[in-house]
Write an enzyme that holds these catalytic residues in place. Structure first.
Site: not given
Length: 218
Positions: A27, A60, A86-88
């Site tokens: 997402t 996310a 965790v999307k960085i």
């Protein structure tokens, strides 16, 4: 190859999961806004709803761009559910944050990868996934699939455990090319996954079988 669906639409996620081929969800803020989810509490609740549908791998994305803020936001996201990745973003502070989360045992997805060098940095920092954007490179007359192939080769050369997550996948040919190259994951709209079902000879053969079955009943 794993199939992720790139959406925040719960009904689409349920549909993909029911097919039995869904391995995860990616997402971003744009996708959240598309389904009308706004505000921190609502966004976190929506991520939890997604996690309740799938078995694992829900990316996310942090909204921050400084190291300290990404750490704070990423830890809050990771606390929602163990399935959260965790999307960085691929920026210098992002690479530092990936190293931090890697040391903490928190899975990460380094997004907005447009070069093999960027993917290499993310892998060295310990990213769980790197996300090269195929379609967006194609849009500027650059071979997005070649980038995926280069990253796969580099990771194999040095034994990186980081998985190549092909993003901005727009159609079934993208999926099949990624599979042939050896990408670990393809994330795409549900329409692209369902398009793999279709072939005119399948339709023709099925129509013939149905017609022959009716004759047997006469």
């Amino acid at each position: 190859m794993k199939f992720f669906i790139d959406t925040a639409n719960l009904e689409e996620i349920k549909d993909a999961y029911a097919m039995g081929v869904l391995d995860g969800v990616t997402t971003n803020p744009s996708l959240m806004a598309k389904v009308g989810v706004k505000g921190k509490e609502a966004v976190h609740a929506h991520y939890k709803a997604i996690c309740d549908i799938v078995d694992a791998n829900v990316s996310a994305e942090v909204l921050s761009t400084t190291y300290e803020e990404m750490i704070k936001e990423g830890e809050e996201l990771a606390a929602i559910d163990p399935k959260i990745v965790v999307k960085i973003p691929m920026i210098e502070d992002g690479v530092k944050a990936i190293k931090y989360f890697s040391n903490k045992g928190i899975d990460t997805n380094c997004t907005l990868i447009f070069s093999a060098g960027q993917a290499l940095l993310a892998a060295k920092a310990g990213a769980t996934y790197v996300s090269p954007f195929i379609g967006r490179l194609d849009d500027v007359s650059t071979d997005g699939m070649q980038l995926v192939e280069d990253i796969v080769t580099i990771f194999e050369n040095y034994g990186f455990g980081t998985q190549v997550l092909a993003a901005s996948v727009r159609h079934p040919m993208h999926i099949m090319q990624c599979a042939a190259i050896g990408a670990d994951v393809a994330t795409c709209p549900l329409t692209a996954i369902k398009a793999l079902l279709n072939h005119p000879l399948t339709d023709k053969g099925l129509a013939q079988f149905v017609a022959d079955a009716k004759k047997m009943e006469e």
